[in-house]
Design an enzyme around this catalytic site. Structure first.
Site, PDB file in Angstrom:
ATOM      1  N   ASN A   1      32.420  23.227 -32.257  1.00  0.00           N
ATOM      2  CA  ASN A   1      31.286  22.370 -32.604  1.00  0.00           C
ATOM      3  C   ASN A   1      31.665  20.919 -32.391  1.00  0.00           C
ATOM      4  OD1 ASN A   1      32.375  21.231 -35.210  1.00  0.00           O
ATOM      5  ND2 ASN A   1      32.454  23.411 -35.669  1.00  0.00           N
TER       6      ASN A   1
ATOM      7  N   PRO B   1      36.021  33.670 -43.218  1.00  0.00           N
ATOM      8  CA  PRO B   1      36.150  33.427 -44.662  1.00  0.00           C
ATOM      9  C   PRO B   1      35.754  31.992 -44.978  1.00  0.00           C
ATOM     10  CG  PRO B   1      38.316  33.453 -43.602  1.00  0.00           C
ATOM     11  CD  PRO B   1      37.313  33.849 -42.556  1.00  0.00           C
TER      12      PRO B   1
HETATM   13  O1  C5P Z   1      29.555  25.269 -43.407  1.00  0.00           O
HETATM   14  P1  C5P Z   1      29.128  24.824 -44.787  1.00  0.00           P
HETATM   15  O2  C5P Z   1      27.919  23.972 -44.767  1.00  0.00           O
HETATM   16  O3  C5P Z   1      29.070  25.936 -45.757  1.00  0.00           O
HETATM   17  O4  C5P Z   1      30.315  23.856 -45.250  1.00  0.00           O
HETATM   18  C1  C5P Z   1      30.308  23.274 -46.529  1.00  0.00           C
HETATM   19  C2  C5P Z   1      31.707  22.997 -46.985  1.00  0.00           C
HETATM   20  O5  C5P Z   1      32.480  24.194 -46.980  1.00  0.00           O
HETATM   21  C3  C5P Z   1      32.494  22.024 -46.145  1.00  0.00           C
HETATM   22  O6  C5P Z   1      33.268  21.273 -47.043  1.00  0.00           O
HETATM   23  C4  C5P Z   1      33.383  22.903 -45.289  1.00  0.00           C
HETATM   24  O7  C5P Z   1      34.594  22.257 -44.950  1.00  0.00           O
HETATM   25  C5  C5P Z   1      33.624  24.083 -46.187  1.00  0.00           C
HETATM   26  N1  C5P Z   1      33.787  25.343 -45.473  1.00  0.00           N
HETATM   27  C6  C5P Z   1      34.977  26.015 -45.498  1.00  0.00           C
HETATM   28  N2  C5P Z   1      35.106  27.220 -44.846  1.00  0.00           N
HETATM   29  C7  C5P Z   1      34.076  27.757 -44.181  1.00  0.00           C
HETATM   30  C8  C5P Z   1      32.848  27.089 -44.143  1.00  0.00           C
HETATM   31  C9  C5P Z   1      32.728  25.880 -44.783  1.00  0.00           C
HETATM   32  O8  C5P Z   1      35.934  25.504 -46.091  1.00  0.00           O
HETATM   33  N3  C5P Z   1      34.236  28.917 -43.578  1.00  0.00           N
END
Ligand code: C5P
Length: 415
Positions: free
Chosen positions: A228, A325
């Protein structure tokens, strides 16, 4: 002319505005870098009074240093210009810090012995060290690697540090003498950053901070993958701001092209699984976890061993995907005794606040930092909204480093 600080290239207020520095040069070829350093300090808003030793005059002229600092240079304790003929007292009392760059082996030896045979060593000795109005002394050593590693120099450096001096560097690399090793003076921009860092409030002193940053890369075959547009800039700025605030920082970075902030331990990873496996064992040893990484939500179930070829039939490959995860949620689920204070980021394209509030509850983290994804990816500035149990706090548009410093201050208050 107005005295208001002139914004720098990124629109931020100059980071050293209002600071008065004495820049001391002792003798060494690195004096040529001190000219650039003086310019960096002035560009950052500091007023700079240059003081040169007799040996420094062999390498660069006071005319150069005066032109760059905008002030006449002091070179002698016998100069009759200062009103009471006490340049060493006046200069050391006015300064917010004395920075000696380059600090030669001989100059550090003079400091270690408390010698005062020249104006620069004299004013270092005369600088106030009391609780109320201490004038810090920062040394940027510069010398040949054999001179640096010599037990006499190491003894003198240890003594100068024990007496309250702070070291900036030295760095490692090719030296003017043609050899390679420790003893290079840091570059002008590195020295400038170190001085800026020195003045930041130490709100995270003694704390350990873990940060994830950048995108992840989910391989489809040996040459292709899903990633991304996260640049990693926000996460790297947070790692830097936390280090400036006195924390020991570990940065787990996805594939990005950014330099590691000074003093930060960096671990490079590729995929979400690698990031997960790097973070989870480290998390319990940290006080704060800031998840800024844009982790891929899904990965291909299997990576093709060889490059997937177009076979001319017009058929397109189908990839079966599985969910990655959630690293942040996994850290937030650790038992309380092992769990750092967790900060998540929410980059959304619409309904930013609603999603952030939901995410905070769903991931069970105390603080979510919301921002508008498309308006931040790759940019140098941003707007953040902090969402916690008490409500929302907006950090208005600014460069990412200023925002990171404001966020670090907010996190420190919540610990
Ligand atoms: O992708 P998302 O919007 O859920 O991300 C929200 C928060 O969760 C961010 O801080 C991101 O770094 C974290 N995150 C994570 N592992 C993932 C998805 C997101 O640590 N697989």
């Amino acid at each position: 002319m107005s005295d208001a600080p002139i914004p720098d290239d990124r629109g931020a207020a100059p980071e050293l505005a209002g600071r008065h520095l004495v820049l001391g040069l002792s003798g060494g070829i690195a004096c040529y870098k001190a000219a650039d350093f003086a310019r960096e300090l002035v560009k950052s808003g500091a007023t700079v009074q240059v003081v040169m030793t007799e040996a420094a005059l062999q390498f660069v002229t006071p005319v150069t240093m005066q032109a760059l600092s905008g002030r006449p240079v002091h070179t002698s304790q016998w100069d009759a210009r200062p009103a009471a003929n006490m340049a060493h007292i006046d200069l050391s009392r006015e300064a917010d810090a004395i920075v000696v760059a380059p600090a030669s082996a001989d100059f550090i030896a003079q400091l270690a012995q408390g010698r005062a045979g020249e104006l620069l060593s004299l004013l270092c000795l005369a600088r106030p060290r009391g609780e109320g109005r201490a004038v810090p002394l920062l040394l940027a050593p510069a010398m040949n690697r054999e001179m640096w590693s010599h037990p006499a120099t190491q003894r003198n450096v240890a003594q100068a540090v024990a007496d309250g001096a702070l070291l900036l560097g030295p760095g490692h690399g090719a030296q003017a003498c043609g050899e390679t090793g420790d003893g290079r003076m840091l570059e002008a921009a590195e020295l400038r950053d170190a001085v800026v860092a020195f003045f930041q409030p130490k709100v995270l002193a003694g704390r350990r901070v873990l940060v994830t940053a950048g995108p992840t890369f989910e391989a489809l075959d040996p040459v292709r993958g899903i990633t991304n547009r996260s640049s990693g800039k926000m996460g790297f700025a947070i790692a830097r701001a936390a280090a400036e605030a006195g924390a020991a920082v570990t940065l787990v970075a996805g594939p990005v092209h950014l330099p590691t902030p000074a003093g930060v331990r960096r671990i490079d990873v590729g995929s979400a699984l690698q990031m997960h496996d790097a973070v989870l064992p480290l998390a319990p040893a940290h006080d704060v976890f800031v998840a800024t990484a844009a982790v891929a939500d899904w990965r291909p179930i299997a990576m093709a061993e060889e490059k997937i070829k177009k076979d001319g039939s017009g058929r397109v490959p189908a990839f079966e995907m599985t969910e990655n995860p959630d690293i942040l949620a996994a850290v937030a689920r650790l038992p309380q005794a092992q769990r750092p204070y967790c900060v998540g980021f929410a980059a959304e394209s619409h309904d930013v606040l609603r999603h952030a509030r939901e995410k905070r509850i769903r991931k069970a983290v105390p603080l979510i930092v919301a921002n508008h994804g498309p308006a931040t990816f790759g940019r140098d500035d941003n707007t953040l909204v902090l969402v916690d149990a008490r409500g929302e706090l907006e950090l208005p548009r600014a460069d990412k480093l200023s925002l990171a410093r404001a966020l670090v201050a907010q996190i420190a208050q919540r610990l």
